[in-house]
Design a protein around this motif. Structure first.
Motif, PDB file in Angstrom:
ATOM      1  N   THR A   9       8.354  -1.480  -0.874  1.00 56.75           N
ATOM      2  CA  THR A   9       7.591  -0.262  -0.195  1.00 56.75           C
ATOM      3  C   THR A   9       5.887  -0.397   0.042  1.00 56.75           C
ATOM      4  OG1 THR A   9       7.263   1.348  -1.786  1.00 56.75           O
ATOM      5  CG2 THR A   9       8.733   1.211   0.092  1.00 56.75           C
ATOM      6  N   LYS A  10       5.888  -1.417  -1.411  1.00 56.82           N
ATOM      7  CA  LYS A  10       4.476  -1.812  -0.829  1.00 56.82           C
ATOM      8  C   LYS A  10       3.619  -3.227   0.041  1.00 56.82           C
ATOM      9  CE  LYS A  10       2.839  -1.437  -5.445  1.00 56.82           C
ATOM     10  NZ  LYS A  10       3.007  -1.477  -7.109  1.00 56.82           N
ATOM     11  N   LYS A  11       4.867  -3.246   0.067  1.00 64.05           N
ATOM     12  CA  LYS A  11       5.225  -5.202   1.158  1.00 64.05           C
ATOM     13  C   LYS A  11       4.419  -4.135   2.147  1.00 64.05           C
ATOM     14  CE  LYS A  11       8.324  -7.590  -0.925  1.00 64.05           C
ATOM     15  NZ  LYS A  11      10.366  -8.199  -1.510  1.00 64.05           N
ATOM     16  N   ILE A  12       3.385  -5.059   2.561  1.00 64.52           N
ATOM     17  CA  ILE A  12       2.661  -4.996   4.029  1.00 64.52           C
ATOM     18  C   ILE A  12       3.936  -4.562   5.137  1.00 64.52           C
ATOM     19  CG2 ILE A  12       1.255  -5.438   5.984  1.00 64.52           C
ATOM     20  CD1 ILE A  12      -0.679  -7.694   3.799  1.00 64.52           C
ATOM     21  N   LYS A  13       4.799  -5.074   5.565  1.00 59.34           N
ATOM     22  CA  LYS A  13       5.748  -5.095   6.628  1.00 59.34           C
ATOM     23  C   LYS A  13       6.774  -3.533   6.360  1.00 59.34           C
ATOM     24  CE  LYS A  13       5.161  -9.626   9.152  1.00 59.34           C
ATOM     25  NZ  LYS A  13       6.265 -10.863   8.745  1.00 59.34           N
ATOM     26  N   SER A  14       6.826  -3.360   4.986  1.00 58.47           N
ATOM     27  CA  SER A  14       7.797  -2.826   4.865  1.00 58.47           C
ATOM     28  C   SER A  14       8.330  -2.027   5.910  1.00 58.47           C
ATOM     29  CB  SER A  14       7.502  -1.656   3.784  1.00 58.47           C
ATOM     30  OG  SER A  14       8.146  -0.707   2.900  1.00 58.47           O
ATOM     31  N   LYS A  15       9.290  -1.369   6.663  1.00 56.38           N
ATOM     32  CA  LYS A  15       9.510  -0.542   7.663  1.00 56.38           C
ATOM     33  C   LYS A  15      10.039   1.192   7.288  1.00 56.38           C
ATOM     34  CE  LYS A  15      12.067  -3.648  11.083  1.00 56.38           C
ATOM     35  NZ  LYS A  15      12.902  -3.852  11.042  1.00 56.38           N
ATOM     36  N   LEU A  16      10.241   0.654   5.447  1.00 59.42           N
ATOM     37  CA  LEU A  16      10.600   1.832   4.821  1.00 59.42           C
ATOM     38  C   LEU A  16       9.350   3.031   4.516  1.00 59.42           C
ATOM     39  CD1 LEU A  16      13.251   2.830   3.884  1.00 59.42           C
ATOM     40  CD2 LEU A  16      13.081   1.981   1.811  1.00 59.42           C
ATOM     41  N   ALA A  17       8.124   2.084   4.121  1.00 58.91           N
ATOM     42  CA  ALA A  17       6.996   3.145   3.646  1.00 58.91           C
ATOM     43  C   ALA A  17       6.716   4.028   4.011  1.00 58.91           C
ATOM     44  CB  ALA A  17       5.838   1.673   3.665  1.00 58.91           C
ATOM     45  N   GLY A  18       6.792   4.271   5.781  1.00 61.14           N
ATOM     46  CA  GLY A  18       5.673   4.869   6.626  1.00 61.14           C
ATOM     47  C   GLY A  18       6.599   6.216   6.542  1.00 61.14           C
ATOM     48  N   HIS A  19       7.500   6.074   6.694  1.00 61.24           N
ATOM     49  CA  HIS A  19       8.501   6.908   6.550  1.00 61.24           C
ATOM     50  C   HIS A  19       8.885   8.531   4.831  1.00 61.24           C
ATOM     51  CE1 HIS A  19      10.370   6.065   9.765  1.00 61.24           C
ATOM     52  NE2 HIS A  19      10.651   4.690  10.136  1.00 61.24           N
ATOM     53  N   LEU A  20       8.253   7.341   3.863  1.00 64.06           N
ATOM     54  CA  LEU A  20       8.428   7.834   2.869  1.00 64.06           C
ATOM     55  C   LEU A  20       6.958   8.810   1.891  1.00 64.06           C
ATOM     56  CD1 LEU A  20      10.783   5.360   1.331  1.00 64.06           C
ATOM     57  CD2 LEU A  20      11.503   7.273   1.780  1.00 64.06           C
ATOM     58  N   GLU A  21       5.815   8.830   3.269  1.00 66.05           N
ATOM     59  CA  GLU A  21       4.877   9.530   2.916  1.00 66.05           C
ATOM     60  C   GLU A  21       5.118  11.018   2.156  1.00 66.05           C
ATOM     61  OE1 GLU A  21       1.548   8.809   2.970  1.00 66.05           O
ATOM     62  OE2 GLU A  21       1.873   6.522   3.578  1.00 66.05           O
ATOM     63  N   PRO A  22       4.166  11.445   1.475  1.00 67.69           N
ATOM     64  CA  PRO A  22       4.430  12.627   0.581  1.00 67.69           C
ATOM     65  C   PRO A  22       4.232  13.488   1.961  1.00 67.69           C
ATOM     66  CG  PRO A  22       3.440  11.081  -1.002  1.00 67.69           C
ATOM     67  CD  PRO A  22       3.014  10.432   0.241  1.00 67.69           C
ATOM     68  N   ILE A  23       4.679  14.674   1.957  1.00 69.02           N
ATOM     69  CA  ILE A  23       4.887  15.554   3.029  1.00 69.02           C
ATOM     70  C   ILE A  23       5.440  15.294   4.185  1.00 69.02           C
ATOM     71  CG2 ILE A  23       3.348  17.673   3.963  1.00 69.02           C
ATOM     72  CD1 ILE A  23       0.799  17.180   2.100  1.00 69.02           C
ATOM     73  N   SER A  24       5.896  15.215   4.417  1.00 71.21           N
ATOM     74  CA  SER A  24       7.102  14.656   5.713  1.00 71.21           C
ATOM     75  C   SER A  24       8.836  15.154   4.979  1.00 71.21           C
ATOM     76  CB  SER A  24       7.736  12.910   5.053  1.00 71.21           C
ATOM     77  OG  SER A  24       5.528  12.367   5.447  1.00 71.21           O
TER      78      SER A  24
END
Ligand SMILES: [Zn+2]
Length: 249
Positions: free
Chosen positions: A41-56
């Motif tokens: 998730t710390k990679k720039i292209k991570s698709k997962l990261a955007g969905h895993l923000e706190p308060i989601s």
């Protein structure tokens, strides 16, 4: 246990883990609180990261791992943008999720807790951001904490004295932060003589604050919107709730 599990989750917290992963703490609908590794998730292209923000709120596939379980895939259901467009709301949502995270332990699934969390976030999300004041935030937070404490078995006793069980009368009363409820003036005197109570366990509580806390405990979240209160009462209830909470953390 199955190798993969599918559920809905509220993301409570996210922190760095290893070189390019994150550690997600979430509260799931079916399995309670889980700590999950989200890979890459710390990679720039991570698709997962955007969905895993706190308060989601997300639909998540949990995959069994050798150490931590990990996130197989995640799809955003609600990013609560009506919270994230307002710093004041973010602050109170952050406080609520943080105390939820500290009070709720892993391995105890409770769908009611999940519904409490999602319905509270939804209400905060839908409240007009322009009209959202600090007092609104405090009130939302007080509501959340008292409902959460009640659900976890720490419902404060607001109608009878904790010691003598007599009905609470208007006048001089105190809130016992440690035991969670009101004690009357008469009992306090006796306790003091026996030196059975220390002053940091007590706060005085006004009649209006008693009424407000009773109202909150006996009603659903959505009435928070309709309450018109003096700042002074909200402040008193907020100090009391925060101190009550701190005895449990
Ligand atoms: Zn009493």
């Amino acid at each position: 246990m199955d190798e993969t599990r599918y559920t809905q989750a509220i993301i409570l917290n996210r922190s760095d883990y290893r070189e390019s992963d994150s550690l997600i703490i979430c509260y799931t609908r079916h399995f309670g609180k889980l700590s999950l590794v989200a890979r890459g998730t710390k990679k720039i292209k991570s698709k997962l990261a955007g969905h895993l923000e706190p308060i989601s709120l997300v639909n998540v596939l949990v995959v069994k791992g050798r150490g931590f379980d990990y996130v197989g895939s995640a799809l955003g259901v609600d990013a609560y943008l009506g919270i994230k467009d307002n710093l004041n709301k973010i602050y109170y949502a952050g406080r609520a999720l943080s105390c939820f995270n500290r009070l709720v332990k892993e391995g105890q699934p409770d769908e009611r807790l999940f519904l409490l969390l999602t319905s509270w976030l939804e209400l905060l999300n839908n409240y007009s951001s322009i009209e959202f004041t600090q007092e609104n935030g405090e009130l939302f937070f007080i509501f959340f904490v008292l409902k959460l404490m009640t659900e976890l078995g720490y419902k404060p006793e607001m109608y009878q004295c904790l010691n003598c069980q007599e009905k609470i009368k208007p006048g001089k009363n105190y809130f016992n932060l440690k035991n969670g409820g009101i004690i009357c003036d008469c009992c306090l005197e006796k306790e003091r003589q026996r030196k059975a109570i220390s002053s940091n366990e007590l706060l005085t509580i006004s009649d209006n604050c008693i009424k407000l806390l009773r109202f909150i405990i006996d009603n659903r979240f959505n009435v928070a919107k309709k309450l018109k209160l003096e700042k002074k009462i909200i402040k008193e209830a907020s100090v009391l709730t925060t101190n009550f909470l701190n005895f449990r953390l």
